[in-house]
Design an enzyme around this catalytic site. Structure first.
Site, PDB file in Angstrom:
ATOM      1  N   CYS A   1       0.860  -1.183   0.000  1.00 25.50           N
ATOM      2  CA  CYS A   1       0.000   0.000   0.000  1.00 25.50           C
ATOM      3  C   CYS A   1       0.891   1.227   0.000  1.00 25.50           C
ATOM      4  O   CYS A   1       1.636   1.450  -0.939  1.00 25.50           O
ATOM      5  CB  CYS A   1      -0.962  -0.019   1.189  1.00 25.50           C
ATOM      6  SG  CYS A   1      -0.171  -0.189   2.794  1.00 25.50           S
TER       7      CYS A   1
ATOM      8  N   ARG B   1      -2.125  -0.819   5.423  1.00 27.26           N
ATOM      9  CA  ARG B   1      -3.358  -1.360   4.846  1.00 27.26           C
ATOM     10  C   ARG B   1      -3.114  -2.746   4.242  1.00 27.26           C
ATOM     11  O   ARG B   1      -3.974  -3.617   4.292  1.00 27.26           O
ATOM     12  CB  ARG B   1      -3.894  -0.407   3.771  1.00 27.26           C
ATOM     13  CG  ARG B   1      -4.594   0.806   4.311  1.00 27.26           C
ATOM     14  CD  ARG B   1      -4.909   1.819   3.220  1.00 27.26           C
ATOM     15  NE  ARG B   1      -3.739   2.548   2.779  1.00 27.26           N
ATOM     16  CZ  ARG B   1      -3.758   3.519   1.868  1.00 27.26           C
ATOM     17  NH1 ARG B   1      -4.891   3.846   1.285  1.00 27.26           N
ATOM     18  NH2 ARG B   1      -2.661   4.153   1.533  1.00 27.26           N
TER      19      ARG B   1
END
Lengths: 176, 295
Positions: B252, B257
């Site tokens: 990410c 994430r």
């Protein structure tokens, strides 16, 4: 202020934000956001200290809207409180270094999330620059409509370079 | 519990490969005074814990607790062990992570704990949002626990962490890559605001060959809990061609994430070889001559 008191102060600003809301007659409305975590702060700046005093390079009032984490929203509230108390000049705002903001919020907390801590300050600086640039453009004979067109063109160029400024800031942050 | 709240299917009925890694809000309610269970709250919002947390939970911060203060890396074994002991964690403690943003940071902490080989890790399904939606108790009292006795191993970055050079080789082999950022980031429309430090990059776009599968798709929006395995398979396998035995790298912006997606693929779908590239876009998008696709 010890850490516990500082945290309580920040949380209070988050729960009871000062000067939050749109400013109908603002000279500039500039959104800013952190695309990584979704914080958004939109600054509304009105220049001058009163009627007939526009364009003197001083902030008459600052309001803001936003969503996001405790620190980003508390920082916006604290900054707005200070600005509306002191009515600083544009020069003072632009020379307000990030380190001072970090000290104000508490380095032990702010250094863990510098992007959140400095979002409001960065957005306010962007708003001040917008007011200043608009004033210069008007002095150079541009109409408000021409200025809007220029800004649209700049934003499109920015997107082509992989950069989103202005209006796109909100969408970029909200989409994270 | 509010009557209008969307109901959650039992974890055991959702077809996960490793259902034991998830615990429900009710399980936490029943075990929050269990001395062998420690709740750890891990948030993006640095002050959210202070506004109220699950009774008995302690805070863990990804920056101040898990990141090395100097080098862009995680803390070393000695520091990590001190951290866990300070949280009152013993060798037989079951650790339950939960946090904001649909457990985005909880899974990140989970991933870092796995680098050190810590066992008995769990995620509170639905995270902080579900707990709050169910109107369960949140308190501001910070608990104090006696020093723990856990011993942790040296960090092993080989199995679940990918470095830049490995990603470069992976790209050359046309290996499976998952970009879990928002579509706007994948397309290179990143945000830049002047005069404040962000975690951005000089170039926008994505690593060549990467599929765009935003991390949040793994979560049921109404309940904040993980989607059942059938729905996850549709997203990751049917729509994007990933397979349980594929060598997969997720990334990410800084690896937070993507740790959520790493967790989903590894524990909920049973993928055997998933790594998280924590250098992610802040590294790749700043590298001179790194190949980039856009959009």
């Amino acid at each position: 202020m010890d850490r516990e008191t500082r945290i309580a102060w920040l949380v209070d600003h988050y729960h009871h934000p000062r000067h939050k809301g749109a400013l109908a007659d603002a000279d500039a409305r500039v959104p800013g956001g952190n695309p990584g975590c979704g914080d958004i702060v939109t600054a509304y700046v009105k220049a001058g200290l009163g009627a007939g005093d526009r364009g003197t390079g001083r902030i008459a009032s600052l309001t803001w809207e936003g969503t996001g984490c405790t620190l980003s929203q508390a920082a916006a509230s604290i900054l707005a409180e200070r600005v509306n108390r002191d009515h600083p000049s544009f020069e003072e705002i632009l020379s307000f270094v990030p380190e001072t903001m970090m000290d104000l919020l508490g380095r032990d907390i702010a250094e863990a999330r510098p992007g959140c801590a400095l979002l409001a300050l960065g957005t306010l600086k962007g708003a001040v620059k917008t007011v200043e640039m608009n004033r210069k453009l008007r002095e150079a004979g541009h109409t408000d409509e021409q200025i809007r067109e220029l800004r649209r063109a700049i934003a499109e160029q920015g997107e082509a370079a992989g950069v989103v400024v202005g209006e796109g800031a909100e969408q970029a942050a909200a989409a994270s | 519990m509010p009557e209008t709240l969307a109901q959650v299917t039992d974890i055991s009925a959702r077809g996960y490969a490793r259902p034991e890694v998830l615990v429900s809000t009710q399980w936490v309610e029943e075990h929050r005074n269990d001395p062998k269970v420690r709740l750890l709250e891990s948030n993006e919002d640095v002050l959210l814990y202070e506004t109220g947390h699950i009774p008995g939970a302690v805070k863990i911060d990804w920056v101040t607790d898990l990141n090395d203060p100097l080098v862009r890396d995680y803390v070393d074994r000695a520091r990590f062990e001190r951290l866990l002991r300070a949280k009152g964690i013993n060798s037989d403690t079951t650790i339950v992570f939960y946090g904001d943003k649909n457990n985005w940071w909880a899974t990140y902490a989970f991933w870092v704990f796995r680098l050190f080989g810590v066992e008995k890790l769990r995620i509170l399904d639905g995270g902080r949002l579900r707990w709050a939606d169910e109107a369960r108790e949140l308190v501001t009292l910070v608990p104090k626990y006696p020093q723990g006795n856990i011993t942790v191993r040296e960090r092993d970055d080989a199995k679940v962490r990918a470095f830049r050079g490995e990603v470069e080789q992976h790209v050359k082999r046309s290996g499976k890559l998952v970009d879990v950022r928002s579509p706007e980031e994948y397309r290179g429309e990143r945000l830049h605001m002047p005069e404040y430090p962000n975690e951005g990059a000089l170039r926008g776009g994505h690593i060549p060959g990467a599929k765009s599968i935003p991390w949040g798709r793994a979560v049921t929006p109404e309940t904040h809990t993980f989607r059942p395995a059938t729905e996850l398979r549709t997203i990751y396998e049917a729509e994007n061609g990933l397979g349980a035995n594929d060598d997969v790298i997720a990334y990410c912006r800084i690896g937070e994430r993507s740790s959520h997606t790493w967790f989903v693929l590894t524990y909920l779908l049973g993928f055997t070889n998933v790594r998280n590239y924590d250098g992610s876009w802040t590294e790749w998008g700043n590298l001179v001559r790194s190949p980039i696709e856009k959009p």
